[in-house]
Design an enzyme around this catalytic site. Sequence first.
Site, short mmCIF file in Angstrom:
data_model
loop_
_atom_site.label_atom_id
_atom_site.label_comp_id
_atom_site.label_asym_id
_atom_site.label_seq_id
_atom_site.Cartn_x
_atom_site.Cartn_y
_atom_site.Cartn_z
N LYS A 95 17.76 5.73 8.44
CA LYS A 95 18.62 6.83 8.62
C LYS A 95 18.62 8.36 7.77
CE LYS A 95 20.03 2.12 7.09
NZ LYS A 95 19.50 0.72 6.37
N TYR A 114 15.11 5.37 0.90
CA TYR A 114 14.55 3.74 0.73
C TYR A 114 12.83 4.47 0.66
CZ TYR A 114 17.91 1.68 2.66
OH TYR A 114 19.30 1.06 3.33
N HIS A 143 23.37 7.98 7.96
CA HIS A 143 23.80 7.55 6.49
C HIS A 143 25.10 7.10 6.07
CE1 HIS A 143 20.66 5.02 3.98
NE2 HIS A 143 22.31 4.53 3.77
N ASP A 202 14.76 -2.35 9.20
CA ASP A 202 15.71 -1.20 8.64
C ASP A 202 15.59 -0.61 7.46
OD1 ASP A 202 18.70 -0.92 8.96
OD2 ASP A 202 18.64 -0.95 7.10
P1 NAD Z 1 20.73 -8.17 0.48
O1 NAD Z 1 22.33 -8.85 0.35
O2 NAD Z 1 19.65 -9.03 1.97
O3 NAD Z 1 20.06 -9.36 -0.03
C1 NAD Z 1 19.04 -8.97 -0.66
C2 NAD Z 1 18.45 -10.25 -2.15
O4 NAD Z 1 18.54 -11.47 -1.59
C3 NAD Z 1 17.03 -9.62 -2.72
O5 NAD Z 1 17.34 -9.71 -3.80
C4 NAD Z 1 16.38 -10.50 -2.11
O6 NAD Z 1 15.00 -10.96 -2.85
C5 NAD Z 1 17.20 -12.14 -2.33
N1 NAD Z 1 17.16 -12.79 -1.16
C6 NAD Z 1 16.35 -13.03 0.42
N2 NAD Z 1 16.51 -13.88 1.00
C7 NAD Z 1 16.32 -15.19 -0.06
C8 NAD Z 1 16.36 -16.20 0.01
N3 NAD Z 1 16.30 -17.06 1.29
N4 NAD Z 1 16.64 -16.78 -1.16
C9 NAD Z 1 16.89 -16.37 -1.88
N5 NAD Z 1 16.83 -15.21 -2.49
C10 NAD Z 1 16.97 -14.51 -1.01
O7 NAD Z 1 20.35 -6.99 0.23
P2 NAD Z 1 20.39 -5.44 0.54
O8 NAD Z 1 18.99 -5.10 0.57
O9 NAD Z 1 21.82 -4.95 -0.07
O10 NAD Z 1 21.16 -5.17 2.82
C11 NAD Z 1 19.61 -5.87 3.31
C12 NAD Z 1 19.26 -4.62 3.32
O11 NAD Z 1 20.45 -3.46 4.57
C13 NAD Z 1 18.77 -3.60 3.38
O12 NAD Z 1 17.32 -3.80 2.14
C14 NAD Z 1 18.87 -2.23 3.41
O13 NAD Z 1 17.73 -2.30 4.73
C15 NAD Z 1 20.48 -2.34 4.33
N6 NAD Z 1 21.61 -1.32 3.47
C16 NAD Z 1 21.94 -0.43 3.78
C17 NAD Z 1 23.35 0.08 3.54
C18 NAD Z 1 23.69 1.34 3.82
O14 NAD Z 1 24.09 1.91 2.81
N7 NAD Z 1 23.61 0.90 5.38
C19 NAD Z 1 23.35 -0.02 1.86
C20 NAD Z 1 22.73 -1.37 1.06
C21 NAD Z 1 21.80 -2.22 2.28
#
Ligand code: NAD
Length: 279
Positions: free
Chosen positions: A82, A57, A115, A52
């Site tokens: 997106k 990004y 987005h 994704d």
């Molecule tokens: P997330 O909720 O996936 O959390 C990521 C955080 O958790 C990072 O700091 C990572 O180091 C930590 N982490 C991941 N796996 C772990 C584990 N097993 N143990 C401990 N820590 C861990 O946060 P995100 O990046 O905001 O969301 C995921 C994805 O969603 C994004 O990368 C993006 O692709 C998408 N996204 C989309 C939108 C949108 O507006 N459509 C907005 C935000 C994110």
Amino acid sequence: MDKKITDINGSWELANGIKMPYVGLGVWKSDNGEEVINAVKWALKAGYRHIDTAAAYKNEEGVGKAIKESGVPREEIFITSKLWNDDQGYEATLKAFDKTMERLQLDVLDLYLIHWPVEGKFKDTWKAMEKLYSDGRIKAIGVSNFLKPHLEELLKDAKVKPMVDQLEFHPWLVQQELHDFCKENDIQYEAWSPLMQGKLFSQDIVNDIAEKYGKSPAQIVLRWDLQHGVITIPKSVNEKHIQSNIDIFDFELAEEDMKTIDKLNKNERIGPDPNSFDF
Ligand code: NAD
């Protein structure tokens, strides 16, 4: 549908029959060089077949490079990107899509999302999405951060219904009514920030359940997503976390544990509110 959700290669079928894998790698805030390239390669090695990204990004190039270099056949990988807010509108969308495809080095995209629901623009934008879809350049089209009123507005004159809505979803923010609306309209619900951008790890209740199953808190909540029929895209650039985040197919949460996590809901967002975002 794999009701039991036991297959790492499993997927749900979108309204048009395209298969979307349960778990994808999120790459927001992953640098467009070694960082994202390694993360995507590690993910593919661990069995992910879904990535994704987004124009915003600024790492589509790295994602495309990693996919090319990985040796995994292109047709096995489901790639989402997106359209950014500044590029909304009919002509601008068509141009932005071409740029995304150049950066990703792809001919066909699996899923393209609007987005954010930019008022006054998202309906014209959708017409361009429909054109790209009918031209065969995208296998599925959808939206992100569209709440029920946005979806209702879009559906009024959409020729093609959005197949996916990617939304903030985690134990603090369930939005059941929106979820039900998506189900009624055959729109697949997809979770962003499923791990609450790290805040998840201070939730005692989740930690207790994790201990009970001998799993990590991240695995528990990602499994909770799947058992709710929600596609999930956890982000990590750490190889061990990338591996463990998809190792969620060898256990099932009992109904009572699902409900315990459900009860953490407090309608609290970590990210921006789609009704008041200002970018
Ligand atoms: P997330 O909720 O996936 O959390 C990521 C955080 O958790 C990072 O700091 C990572 O180091 C930590 N982490 C991941 N796996 C772990 C584990 N097993 N143990 C401990 N820590 C861990 O946060 P995100 O990046 O905001 O969301 C995921 C994805 O969603 C994004 O990368 C993006 O692709 C998408 N996204 C989309 C939108 C949108 O507006 N459509 C907005 C935000 C994110």
